[in-house]
Write a protein that holds these residues in place. Sequence first.
Motif, PDB file in Angstrom:
ATOM      1  N   ARG A  95      59.317  37.054  21.860  1.00  0.00           N
ATOM      2  CA  ARG A  95      58.496  35.837  21.696  1.00  0.00           C
ATOM      3  C   ARG A  95      57.521  35.643  22.851  1.00  0.00           C
ATOM      4  O   ARG A  95      56.327  35.501  22.607  1.00  0.00           O
ATOM      5  CB  ARG A  95      59.384  34.617  21.520  1.00  0.00           C
ATOM      6  CG  ARG A  95      59.910  34.555  20.105  1.00  0.00           C
ATOM      7  CD  ARG A  95      60.635  33.290  19.807  1.00  0.00           C
ATOM      8  NE  ARG A  95      61.080  33.335  18.427  1.00  0.00           N
ATOM      9  CZ  ARG A  95      62.165  32.771  17.972  1.00  0.00           C
ATOM     10  NH1 ARG A  95      62.933  32.094  18.781  1.00  0.00           N
ATOM     11  NH2 ARG A  95      62.487  32.861  16.712  1.00  0.00           N
ATOM     12  N   PRO A  96      58.001  35.638  24.102  1.00  0.00           N
ATOM     13  CA  PRO A  96      57.004  35.504  25.175  1.00  0.00           C
ATOM     14  C   PRO A  96      56.045  36.682  25.231  1.00  0.00           C
ATOM     15  O   PRO A  96      54.898  36.539  25.650  1.00  0.00           O
ATOM     16  CB  PRO A  96      57.850  35.423  26.445  1.00  0.00           C
ATOM     17  CG  PRO A  96      59.203  35.809  26.081  1.00  0.00           C
ATOM     18  CD  PRO A  96      59.369  35.607  24.612  1.00  0.00           C
ATOM     19  N   LEU A  97      56.517  37.843  24.787  1.00  0.00           N
ATOM     20  CA  LEU A  97      55.649  39.026  24.795  1.00  0.00           C
ATOM     21  C   LEU A  97      54.466  38.831  23.842  1.00  0.00           C
ATOM     22  O   LEU A  97      53.350  39.252  24.117  1.00  0.00           O
ATOM     23  CB  LEU A  97      56.484  40.241  24.353  1.00  0.00           C
ATOM     24  CG  LEU A  97      55.931  41.623  24.629  1.00  0.00           C
ATOM     25  CD1 LEU A  97      55.788  41.849  26.122  1.00  0.00           C
ATOM     26  CD2 LEU A  97      56.851  42.691  24.052  1.00  0.00           C
ATOM     27  N   LEU A  98      54.740  38.167  22.720  1.00  0.00           N
ATOM     28  CA  LEU A  98      53.704  38.028  21.689  1.00  0.00           C
ATOM     29  C   LEU A  98      53.002  36.671  21.719  1.00  0.00           C
ATOM     30  O   LEU A  98      52.041  36.475  20.976  1.00  0.00           O
ATOM     31  CB  LEU A  98      54.311  38.260  20.298  1.00  0.00           C
ATOM     32  CG  LEU A  98      54.941  39.630  20.068  1.00  0.00           C
ATOM     33  CD1 LEU A  98      55.496  39.732  18.654  1.00  0.00           C
ATOM     34  CD2 LEU A  98      53.947  40.755  20.303  1.00  0.00           C
ATOM     35  N   SER A  99      53.496  35.757  22.541  1.00  0.00           N
ATOM     36  CA  SER A  99      52.834  34.435  22.568  1.00  0.00           C
ATOM     37  C   SER A  99      51.959  34.333  23.820  1.00  0.00           C
ATOM     38  O   SER A  99      52.013  33.340  24.536  1.00  0.00           O
ATOM     39  CB  SER A  99      53.871  33.313  22.511  1.00  0.00           C
ATOM     40  OG  SER A  99      54.725  33.371  23.630  1.00  0.00           O
ATOM     41  N   ARG A 100      51.212  35.360  24.076  1.00  0.00           N
ATOM     42  CA  ARG A 100      50.289  35.366  25.213  1.00  0.00           C
ATOM     43  C   ARG A 100      48.905  35.721  24.704  1.00  0.00           C
ATOM     44  O   ARG A 100      48.711  35.932  23.518  1.00  0.00           O
ATOM     45  CB  ARG A 100      50.770  36.385  26.252  1.00  0.00           C
ATOM     46  CG  ARG A 100      52.124  35.991  26.813  1.00  0.00           C
ATOM     47  CD  ARG A 100      52.542  36.897  27.917  1.00  0.00           C
ATOM     48  NE  ARG A 100      52.874  38.223  27.409  1.00  0.00           N
ATOM     49  CZ  ARG A 100      53.037  39.280  28.189  1.00  0.00           C
ATOM     50  NH1 ARG A 100      52.862  39.178  29.476  1.00  0.00           N
ATOM     51  NH2 ARG A 100      53.360  40.441  27.671  1.00  0.00           N
ATOM     52  N   ARG A 101      47.968  35.836  25.634  1.00  0.00           N
ATOM     53  CA  ARG A 101      46.587  36.046  25.205  1.00  0.00           C
ATOM     54  C   ARG A 101      46.362  37.421  24.581  1.00  0.00           C
ATOM     55  O   ARG A 101      45.355  37.667  23.936  1.00  0.00           O
ATOM     56  CB  ARG A 101      45.624  35.837  26.372  1.00  0.00           C
ATOM     57  CG  ARG A 101      45.750  36.854  27.481  1.00  0.00           C
ATOM     58  CD  ARG A 101      44.680  36.625  28.550  1.00  0.00           C
ATOM     59  NE  ARG A 101      44.618  37.713  29.492  1.00  0.00           N
ATOM     60  CZ  ARG A 101      45.390  37.829  30.560  1.00  0.00           C
ATOM     61  NH1 ARG A 101      46.312  36.935  30.799  1.00  0.00           N
ATOM     62  NH2 ARG A 101      45.256  38.860  31.383  1.00  0.00           N
ATOM     63  N   PHE A 102      47.306  38.340  24.766  1.00  0.00           N
ATOM     64  CA  PHE A 102      47.129  39.709  24.277  1.00  0.00           C
ATOM     65  C   PHE A 102      47.351  39.794  22.763  1.00  0.00           C
ATOM     66  O   PHE A 102      48.169  39.062  22.215  1.00  0.00           O
ATOM     67  CB  PHE A 102      48.117  40.645  24.976  1.00  0.00           C
ATOM     68  CG  PHE A 102      48.080  40.531  26.465  1.00  0.00           C
ATOM     69  CD1 PHE A 102      46.994  41.022  27.179  1.00  0.00           C
ATOM     70  CD2 PHE A 102      49.096  39.903  27.158  1.00  0.00           C
ATOM     71  CE1 PHE A 102      46.942  40.901  28.557  1.00  0.00           C
ATOM     72  CE2 PHE A 102      49.052  39.777  28.537  1.00  0.00           C
ATOM     73  CZ  PHE A 102      47.972  40.274  29.234  1.00  0.00           C
ATOM     74  N   SER A 103      46.629  40.734  22.161  1.00  0.00           N
ATOM     75  CA  SER A 103      46.819  40.928  20.721  1.00  0.00           C
ATOM     76  C   SER A 103      48.065  41.788  20.507  1.00  0.00           C
ATOM     77  O   SER A 103      48.529  42.472  21.422  1.00  0.00           O
ATOM     78  CB  SER A 103      45.606  41.623  20.113  1.00  0.00           C
ATOM     79  OG  SER A 103      45.569  42.968  20.554  1.00  0.00           O
ATOM     80  N   ARG A 104      48.565  41.765  19.292  1.00  0.00           N
ATOM     81  CA  ARG A 104      49.748  42.577  18.988  1.00  0.00           C
ATOM     82  C   ARG A 104      49.421  44.060  19.105  1.00  0.00           C
ATOM     83  O   ARG A 104      50.273  44.867  19.458  1.00  0.00           O
ATOM     84  CB  ARG A 104      50.278  42.245  17.595  1.00  0.00           C
ATOM     85  CG  ARG A 104      50.871  40.860  17.557  1.00  0.00           C
ATOM     86  CD  ARG A 104      51.760  40.649  16.363  1.00  0.00           C
ATOM     87  NE  ARG A 104      52.328  39.315  16.426  1.00  0.00           N
ATOM     88  CZ  ARG A 104      53.427  38.948  15.795  1.00  0.00           C
ATOM     89  NH1 ARG A 104      54.072  39.796  15.042  1.00  0.00           N
ATOM     90  NH2 ARG A 104      53.889  37.728  15.902  1.00  0.00           N
ATOM     91  N   GLY A 105      48.177  44.412  18.782  1.00  0.00           N
ATOM     92  CA  GLY A 105      47.739  45.809  18.897  1.00  0.00           C
ATOM     93  C   GLY A 105      47.863  46.279  20.341  1.00  0.00           C
ATOM     94  O   GLY A 105      48.363  47.380  20.603  1.00  0.00           O
ATOM     95  N   GLU A 106      47.443  45.427  21.271  1.00  0.00           N
ATOM     96  CA  GLU A 106      47.528  45.801  22.695  1.00  0.00           C
ATOM     97  C   GLU A 106      48.990  45.959  23.131  1.00  0.00           C
ATOM     98  O   GLU A 106      49.321  46.883  23.876  1.00  0.00           O
ATOM     99  CB  GLU A 106      46.832  44.735  23.552  1.00  0.00           C
ATOM    100  CG  GLU A 106      45.322  44.767  23.456  1.00  0.00           C
ATOM    101  CD  GLU A 106      44.679  43.612  24.207  1.00  0.00           C
ATOM    102  OE1 GLU A 106      43.812  43.880  25.043  1.00  0.00           O
ATOM    103  OE2 GLU A 106      45.057  42.452  23.956  1.00  0.00           O
ATOM    104  N   VAL A 107      49.833  45.056  22.651  1.00  0.00           N
ATOM    105  CA  VAL A 107      51.262  45.136  23.001  1.00  0.00           C
ATOM    106  C   VAL A 107      51.843  46.443  22.457  1.00  0.00           C
ATOM    107  O   VAL A 107      52.565  47.167  23.167  1.00  0.00           O
ATOM    108  CB  VAL A 107      52.039  43.916  22.439  1.00  0.00           C
ATOM    109  CG1 VAL A 107      53.537  44.070  22.653  1.00  0.00           C
ATOM    110  CG2 VAL A 107      51.548  42.626  23.086  1.00  0.00           C
ATOM    111  N   PHE A 108      51.496  46.760  21.219  1.00  0.00           N
ATOM    112  CA  PHE A 108      52.008  47.974  20.560  1.00  0.00           C
ATOM    113  C   PHE A 108      51.553  49.221  21.329  1.00  0.00           C
ATOM    114  O   PHE A 108      52.357  50.114  21.619  1.00  0.00           O
ATOM    115  CB  PHE A 108      51.494  48.003  19.116  1.00  0.00           C
ATOM    116  CG  PHE A 108      52.089  49.094  18.263  1.00  0.00           C
ATOM    117  CD1 PHE A 108      53.354  48.952  17.713  1.00  0.00           C
ATOM    118  CD2 PHE A 108      51.376  50.245  17.997  1.00  0.00           C
ATOM    119  CE1 PHE A 108      53.904  49.947  16.926  1.00  0.00           C
ATOM    120  CE2 PHE A 108      51.911  51.256  17.199  1.00  0.00           C
ATOM    121  CZ  PHE A 108      53.180  51.100  16.664  1.00  0.00           C
ATOM    122  N   ILE A 109      50.263  49.246  21.669  1.00  0.00           N
ATOM    123  CA  ILE A 109      49.724  50.416  22.376  1.00  0.00           C
ATOM    124  C   ILE A 109      50.357  50.545  23.769  1.00  0.00           C
ATOM    125  O   ILE A 109      50.686  51.652  24.212  1.00  0.00           O
ATOM    126  CB  ILE A 109      48.177  50.349  22.456  1.00  0.00           C
ATOM    127  CG1 ILE A 109      47.606  50.592  21.059  1.00  0.00           C
ATOM    128  CG2 ILE A 109      47.614  51.376  23.431  1.00  0.00           C
ATOM    129  CD1 ILE A 109      46.136  50.272  20.924  1.00  0.00           C
TER     130      ILE A 109
END
Lengths: 255, 301
Positions: A77-91
């Motif tokens: 949740r904190p990983l995905l509730s930030r300014r970054f897109s999910r694509g950036e998190v995945f990459i």
Amino acid sequence: MLTLMKQEYYKAFKQNRLYIWLILGFLFPVAIIGIFKSAKTAGAVINLGQSLIYVQMAGIIITALSISQEFGFGTIRPLLSRRFSRGEVFISKLLLNISVYIGLFLSAFIGTILATVIFIPGYDFSQKYGYVGNTWHAILISIMDVAIQMIFVAALVLMVTNMVKSSGAAIGLGVVMIVATPIISVISLKLIDLAPILKWNPFNIYLGISSIGQIEPSAMKQLMNMSQGAMIIAYLIYIILMYGIAYLIFRKRSV
Amino acid sequence: MALLEVKNVNKKYGNRAAMDNVSFNVEAGRIVGLIGPNGAGKSTTMRAITGLMSYTSGHILFDGQSVTFNNHSALDKIGNLIEYPAIYPNLTALEHLKLYAMDTKNPADFKTLMKKTQIDGDNFGKRKAKNFSLGMKQRLGIAIALIRNPKLVILDEPMNGLDPQSVHDLRELIRSLADGGVAFLISSHLLDELQKLVDDVVIINHGKIIQTATMEMFFSQDQVRWTLLTNDNERALQIIQEQDWQASVDNGQLQVSGADNLQQVITAINAANIQIESLNTASGNLEKSLLDMLAADNQGE
């Protein structure tokens, strides 16, 4: 993106598990070449003291845990509730995994060289090996071969992990892909006998790619009933497809 | 313009509406309680605000910027603790703060934050989180929510697992941050605690907002109630009901409401020669008011 990468590395370096993986990667070829008489051969050196299978297994587990653990810890949740897109998190996750794979290959390579120097004194790395060149060339081809297989298996593992949010099933499937290759091969050949179009099934393509470097291209064409080029293209398509599906599931998931 | 604007947001799971035209605002420096029963849509609303979940229609604006499932650019200044603290078991408290501080150029001062959230004692900062108690994890989760110096903090059940002293200290911390301009959106089932803390309430039931008001406005609608202990509660109950006031016996005490003032109640009971042994005035009870409101809402459906 740089921030995400920094965070991923920070988390990875704070885990004892990473160091254990790397140390085992180093010790594995040392132990194999040092203990077993039958492993004091060029074949064993080229396979990095049989540690390539360890590297593959570790790679699968690391891939499966990279995302499923975030769900398990509730940190997704904190990983995905930030300014970054999910694509950036995945990459950022993929890049970290690739870094760890490289680390594993490196530790196994260093362990092999050290073990060879200590336990096979006088081993000549420039001696010719098979049709590929000297030992260095053969080692490079072995590593490339396993790395290419790992990219495929990692894609499969990542896709399954994202589908089921659990690392267990994904690790199981990945291990089967590596250790049960003969069984998969038999099943795949039976299926192709029933319907020749099934020569394009992903397992058959994976098996074909796994055999590159072990079988000469002309023999490969006869065995697979397709050119090496067609096989590589199919392989790439499957990899893109699996990473794409894994990303789509990751992108769409409500957490 | 409000710091957070939730406008006509809808979210459907199949035919079920998890958010049904949800609208409310959160102003800077205000502490807003998002209140409702389990499954009312509190966490869903919080997840939509933090971009964790898509919504079917409507708008969420933070500081004038849209927040959607795919547009997270406004989330830099929102801290959150939703459902449970996000803890990596192999990191220490201090390492968690360092990790999450990488998100921003101007993070909160670690030492001050650790002191404020009480994660500075007993080598807390140096111990691995896997050894933390629930309360310690919760305090670390709150520190993580505050590390980016957010303008809005979303806290879902922040008092979970905290001892009374920690609850008190958390209340003080939230109040002091709110006085400094930070807005809070808090959901909790500990209504007594919430009542001591929040400035505004947003009541949600079945995914629908049934009331938004300041605490003063909320309680101004609430009827004054009196709790009486008499030497003959049954007869007193009968007399009060004859006056068309509402009364019930609860835990051996008479609960009375509906009269214009207390004197009317005393006079009626005294006229029947019933002795009043004790008397309390109870007003502004969030729990009671909420339950009444939910009961009325559920009956209306």
